[in-house]
Design a protein around this motif. Structure first.
Motif, PDB file in Angstrom:
ATOM      1  N   CYS A  76       5.971 -18.740  65.926  1.00 42.07           N
ATOM      2  CA  CYS A  76       4.861 -18.926  66.795  1.00 42.07           C
ATOM      3  C   CYS A  76       3.513 -18.565  66.191  1.00 42.07           C
ATOM      4  O   CYS A  76       2.499 -19.311  66.236  1.00 42.07           O
ATOM      5  N   LEU A  77       3.484 -17.306  65.619  1.00 41.06           N
ATOM      6  CA  LEU A  77       2.181 -16.832  65.022  1.00 41.06           C
ATOM      7  C   LEU A  77       1.880 -17.579  63.774  1.00 41.06           C
ATOM      8  O   LEU A  77       0.490 -17.952  63.738  1.00 41.06           O
ATOM      9  N   ARG A  78       2.922 -17.981  63.038  1.00 40.50           N
ATOM     10  CA  ARG A  78       2.437 -19.106  62.022  1.00 40.50           C
ATOM     11  C   ARG A  78       1.950 -20.341  62.373  1.00 40.50           C
ATOM     12  O   ARG A  78       1.248 -21.011  61.744  1.00 40.50           O
ATOM     13  N   SER A  79       2.348 -20.798  63.569  1.00 41.00           N
ATOM     14  CA  SER A  79       1.998 -22.116  64.205  1.00 41.00           C
ATOM     15  C   SER A  79       0.349 -22.101  64.275  1.00 41.00           C
ATOM     16  O   SER A  79      -0.110 -22.982  64.432  1.00 41.00           O
ATOM     17  N   HIS A  80      -0.351 -20.883  64.396  1.00 42.15           N
ATOM     18  CA  HIS A  80      -1.662 -20.700  64.580  1.00 42.15           C
ATOM     19  C   HIS A  80      -2.418 -20.174  63.257  1.00 42.15           C
ATOM     20  O   HIS A  80      -3.496 -19.544  63.601  1.00 42.15           O
ATOM     21  N   GLY A  81      -1.634 -20.001  62.294  1.00 42.65           N
ATOM     22  CA  GLY A  81      -2.410 -19.687  61.011  1.00 42.65           C
ATOM     23  C   GLY A  81      -2.449 -18.151  60.569  1.00 42.65           C
ATOM     24  O   GLY A  81      -2.747 -17.832  59.703  1.00 42.65           O
ATOM     25  N   LEU A  82      -1.415 -17.394  61.449  1.00 45.70           N
ATOM     26  CA  LEU A  82      -1.602 -15.929  61.425  1.00 45.70           C
ATOM     27  C   LEU A  82      -0.437 -15.771  60.347  1.00 45.70           C
ATOM     28  O   LEU A  82       0.735 -16.251  60.213  1.00 45.70           O
ATOM     29  N   ALA A  83      -0.359 -14.569  59.597  1.00 46.16           N
ATOM     30  CA  ALA A  83       0.801 -14.215  58.587  1.00 46.16           C
ATOM     31  C   ALA A  83       1.791 -13.394  59.563  1.00 46.16           C
ATOM     32  O   ALA A  83       1.580 -12.376  60.161  1.00 46.16           O
ATOM     33  N   ALA A  84       3.063 -13.644  59.251  1.00 48.44           N
ATOM     34  CA  ALA A  84       4.193 -13.005  60.133  1.00 48.44           C
ATOM     35  C   ALA A  84       5.198 -12.956  59.284  1.00 48.44           C
ATOM     36  O   ALA A  84       5.574 -13.849  58.421  1.00 48.44           O
ATOM     37  N   ARG A  85       5.884 -11.785  59.145  1.00 51.34           N
ATOM     38  CA  ARG A  85       7.316 -11.755  58.382  1.00 51.34           C
ATOM     39  C   ARG A  85       8.463 -11.360  59.455  1.00 51.34           C
ATOM     40  O   ARG A  85       8.186 -10.814  60.438  1.00 51.34           O
TER      41      ARG A  85
END
Length: 307
Positions: free
Chosen positions: A196-205
């Protein structure tokens, strides 16, 4: 910022047993069972016991700095047991994270402020981001909203909208299928939050580890009743001279909370496939096999050693 001065010390025992219907003549294994030694968490003691005894073993670090152990067993066997034992101290998290109120759009990594985290904003291959998942995330990531407010709401929505159901998925289940079924386990919910976060360009691990649990009132702790756990982390860019690199904030959609001193971090990566507790290759004619996993996380005081 204020800090809760609590420090917790835990003994962790993670035992995995494989039983085969026939003889295994050779077995290669790789494990992620060593908790990380990072700010806020200290690894005081650690050992991995393997039975049968490997003819060769080594320890190294992967590209993310996780400690990984390799082993090769040449003794014929029908049962393989791998036990990781650790003693870990975990600090309570810092409250009131610097930069937490910044709009989420400004937290996207760029060449200037996040070269080492940019890959955590990229989709996997094969892709996991779908229009449906991006639209679901957009309900929390509204324009100009503070990053941690948006993450907190997304955390709560995954917790509320998805049902914890053991056996509903496997480690290879696609995110689109988890999203459609609205069911899964902690690994699925962590992967979904990351996607979900990556779908809006945020870095998440994706983070793998353990969560210390307390027994119900009046009940004794049951040894081995705990389990491996997984959660997500979002990157918060640096906000000043003393935080140029930025930092990561853990959050747990399985339990609708942010990470605290009950969370013991073992490894992190872009996805579960980067950091499975154990994987390997065996040479055998056996038709069937079974795996049993037992995890015990107990809080301890004083000078205890892993065994």
């Amino acid at each position: 910022m204020t800090v809760d001065g609590a420090v917790r010390r835990y003994r962790v025992e993670h035992r995995t047993t494989y039983a085969y219907s026939g003889e295994v003549t050779s077995s290669y294994g790789r494990s992620y069972l060593t908790p990380r030694d990072v700010p806020g968490q200290r690894l005081l003691a650690h050992d991995i016991h393997i039975d049968p005894v490997p003819s060769d073993r080594s320890v190294g670090a992967d590209v993310y700095g996780n400690i990984t152990s390799f082993f090769h067993i040449t003794t014929a066997h029908r049962v393989l047991a791998v036990t990781g034992a650790s003693l870990v101290e975990v600090d309570a998290p810092v409250r009131g994270q610097a930069g937490a109120a910044r709009p989420w759009e400004t937290a996207r990594p760029t060449g200037a402020n996040g070269p080492l985290v940019a890959e955590f904003a990229l989709d996997l291959h094969p892709p996991e981001i779908t229009p449906q998942i991006a639209a679901y995330a957009a309900e929390s990531l509204t324009p100009g909203r503070p990053l941690l407010d948006a993450v907190a709401e997304l955390n709560t929505r995954v917790y509320t909208d998805f049902t914890y159901m053991s056996g509903a998925t496997t480690v290879s289940t696609k995110m689109a299928d988890v999203f459609a079924a609205r069911a899964g386990v902690c690994q699925d919910f962590a992967r979904l939050a990351v996607t979900c976060l990556r779908s809006h360009g945020l870095a998440a691990r994706y983070v793998s580890g353990y969560l210390a649990t307390d027994p119900p009132p009046g009940k004794e702790r049951m040894v081995g009743a705990d389990a491996t756990h997984a959660w997500a982390a979002v990157w918060l860019p640096g906000s000043g001279e003393h935080d140029r690199a930025g930092h990561w904030i853990d959050f747990d959609p399985t339990n609708d909370q942010f990470g605290d001193e009950r969370y013991i971090t073992v490894a992190w990566g872009r996805d579960y496939a980067d950091v499975p507790p154990l994987r390997g290759i065996i040479y055998t004619d056996a038709k069937d096999s079974a795996i049993t996993v037992s995890v015990d996380v107990s809080e301890v005081d004083g000078d205890h050693r892993a065994h």
